[in-house]
Design a protein around this motif. Structure first.
Motif, PDB file in Angstrom:
ATOM      1  N   GLN A 198     -42.783  28.494  64.505  1.00 19.05           N
ATOM      2  CA  GLN A 198     -42.186  27.713  65.433  1.00 19.05           C
ATOM      3  C   GLN A 198     -41.242  28.932  65.855  1.00 19.05           C
ATOM      4  O   GLN A 198     -40.617  28.764  65.340  1.00 19.05           O
ATOM      5  CB  GLN A 198     -41.565  26.499  65.056  1.00 19.05           C
ATOM      6  N   PRO A 199     -41.551  29.050  66.949  1.00 19.56           N
ATOM      7  CA  PRO A 199     -40.636  30.143  67.703  1.00 19.56           C
ATOM      8  C   PRO A 199     -39.693  29.544  67.704  1.00 19.56           C
ATOM      9  O   PRO A 199     -39.571  28.158  68.170  1.00 19.56           O
ATOM     10  CB  PRO A 199     -40.922  31.170  68.753  1.00 19.56           C
ATOM     11  N   PRO A 200     -38.077  29.600  67.624  1.00 16.25           N
ATOM     12  CA  PRO A 200     -38.220  31.746  67.649  1.00 16.25           C
ATOM     13  C   PRO A 200     -38.458  31.970  66.315  1.00 16.25           C
ATOM     14  O   PRO A 200     -38.157  30.246  65.389  1.00 16.25           O
ATOM     15  CB  PRO A 200     -36.485  31.262  68.384  1.00 16.25           C
ATOM     16  N   ILE A 216     -33.178  34.451  58.955  1.00 10.64           N
ATOM     17  CA  ILE A 216     -32.110  34.733  60.054  1.00 10.64           C
ATOM     18  C   ILE A 216     -32.156  34.150  60.768  1.00 10.64           C
ATOM     19  O   ILE A 216     -30.944  33.888  61.976  1.00 10.64           O
ATOM     20  CB  ILE A 216     -33.280  36.593  60.816  1.00 10.64           C
ATOM     21  N   ASP A 217     -32.197  33.099  60.696  1.00 12.89           N
ATOM     22  CA  ASP A 217     -31.836  31.917  61.142  1.00 12.89           C
ATOM     23  C   ASP A 217     -31.008  30.753  60.970  1.00 12.89           C
ATOM     24  O   ASP A 217     -30.320  30.366  59.992  1.00 12.89           O
ATOM     25  CB  ASP A 217     -32.849  30.862  61.434  1.00 12.89           C
ATOM     26  N   PRO A 218     -29.700  31.629  61.988  1.00 12.20           N
ATOM     27  CA  PRO A 218     -28.644  30.703  61.468  1.00 12.20           C
ATOM     28  C   PRO A 218     -28.413  29.404  61.151  1.00 12.20           C
ATOM     29  O   PRO A 218     -27.564  28.776  59.951  1.00 12.20           O
ATOM     30  CB  PRO A 218     -27.289  31.239  62.848  1.00 12.20           C
ATOM     31  N   SER A 219     -29.184  28.510  62.011  1.00 15.49           N
ATOM     32  CA  SER A 219     -28.878  27.209  61.887  1.00 15.49           C
ATOM     33  C   SER A 219     -29.519  26.578  60.806  1.00 15.49           C
ATOM     34  O   SER A 219     -28.987  25.727  59.759  1.00 15.49           O
ATOM     35  CB  SER A 219     -29.121  26.427  63.003  1.00 15.49           C
ATOM     36  N   SER A 220     -30.625  27.732  60.098  1.00 14.43           N
ATOM     37  CA  SER A 220     -31.204  27.363  58.870  1.00 14.43           C
ATOM     38  C   SER A 220     -30.245  27.434  57.608  1.00 14.43           C
ATOM     39  O   SER A 220     -30.301  26.990  56.706  1.00 14.43           O
ATOM     40  CB  SER A 220     -32.419  28.321  58.602  1.00 14.43           C
ATOM     41  N   LYS A 221     -29.789  28.588  57.292  1.00 13.66           N
ATOM     42  CA  LYS A 221     -28.535  29.527  56.800  1.00 13.66           C
ATOM     43  C   LYS A 221     -27.446  28.097  56.859  1.00 13.66           C
ATOM     44  O   LYS A 221     -27.427  28.361  55.502  1.00 13.66           O
ATOM     45  CB  LYS A 221     -28.019  30.783  57.195  1.00 13.66           C
ATOM     46  N   GLU A 222     -27.103  27.718  57.339  1.00 18.04           N
ATOM     47  CA  GLU A 222     -26.070  26.446  57.396  1.00 18.04           C
ATOM     48  C   GLU A 222     -26.438  25.226  56.604  1.00 18.04           C
ATOM     49  O   GLU A 222     -26.332  24.645  55.779  1.00 18.04           O
ATOM     50  CB  GLU A 222     -25.087  26.550  59.309  1.00 18.04           C
ATOM     51  N   LYS A 223     -27.971  25.088  57.441  1.00 18.08           N
ATOM     52  CA  LYS A 223     -29.112  24.145  56.431  1.00 18.08           C
ATOM     53  C   LYS A 223     -28.408  24.326  54.916  1.00 18.08           C
ATOM     54  O   LYS A 223     -28.928  22.949  54.289  1.00 18.08           O
ATOM     55  CB  LYS A 223     -29.764  23.479  57.198  1.00 18.08           C
ATOM     56  N   ILE A 224     -28.840  25.054  54.619  1.00 16.68           N
ATOM     57  CA  ILE A 224     -28.845  25.653  52.558  1.00 16.68           C
ATOM     58  C   ILE A 224     -28.425  25.756  52.081  1.00 16.68           C
ATOM     59  O   ILE A 224     -27.791  25.215  51.220  1.00 16.68           O
ATOM     60  CB  ILE A 224     -30.029  26.892  52.799  1.00 16.68           C
ATOM     61  N   LYS A 225     -26.659  25.851  53.430  1.00 13.99           N
ATOM     62  CA  LYS A 225     -25.422  25.767  52.767  1.00 13.99           C
ATOM     63  C   LYS A 225     -25.047  24.218  52.262  1.00 13.99           C
ATOM     64  O   LYS A 225     -24.384  23.980  51.477  1.00 13.99           O
ATOM     65  CB  LYS A 225     -24.549  26.835  53.245  1.00 13.99           C
TER      66      LYS A 225
END
Length: 198
Positions: free
Chosen positions: A159-161, A171-180
């Protein structure tokens, strides 16, 4: 007199990916989790455990309760860990064959999964691998694996972006934060289980 701050115990996390594909988005999630654990979370020591060398489960490969060196090495890594991070893609509404195979090898007596905390992350199309979570949680009941309930992480990779680069790196910042957030929850739950087991 300065207060003495107790050092937070180190939690050893074994990270497993259910996809064997080198460019797998789920392997990309594991790479992100490894980076986050090193760079921004104190008290987590995470190691990626490659399940691709494991043979298909066949008890004929066991001799007098002994396992082949590759299986024994895998089982030892799981035994020595405090908790497990599964990157679980969804195949046909369920977990992948390689991941189920790894789970089954480590469940052979004596079961080395027992009383460990666990968390699941996934990426894919549609629901982002969410259906695999529920089957993995069901498997965990019998194995005495204790999964964190929240937060859940399943990412629609298409799903874009764009969420991943051409090499499968997140590379998706919000996904990285959720993994944290998942890792912090796993760490807290692991510490609680350690205290209860004493």
């Amino acid at each position: 007199m300065e207060a003495v701050v107790a050092a937070k115990p180190v939690i050893k996390v074994a990270a497993l990916c259910g996809s064997l594909r080198k460019g797998s988005y789920n392997r990309g999630l594991i790479r992100t989790a490894l980076e986050i654990s090193k760079e921004s979370i104190n008290g987590i020591q995470m190691e990626y455990i490659d399940i691709s060398p494991l043979p298909m489960l066949n008890t004929d490969l066991e001799t007098d309760g002994k396992f082949s060196p590759v299986v024994e090495a895998f089982r030892q890594k799981i035994l020595e860990s405090d908790s497990i991070l599964f990157a679980s893609p969804e195949y046909n509404y369920s977990v992948t064959a390689p991941l189920k195979n790894a789970i089954d090898w480590a469940s052979r007596p004596p079961n080395v999964w027992g009383d460990k905390a666990a968390a699941i992350i996934s990426a894919g199309g549609g629901f982002g691998g969410a259906r695999s979570h529920y089957h993995l949680r069901q498997i965990g009941i019998y194995l005495d694996l204790h999964f964190i309930n929240k937060p859940e992480f399943y990412l629609n990779a298409f799903q874009p972006p764009a969420k991943f680069d051409s090499d499968g790196n997140l590379i998706d910042p919000s996904s990285k934060e959720k993994i944290k957030e998942v890792l912090l929850s796993l760490q807290a739950f692991s510490l609680r289980l350690k205290v209860k087991s004493k």
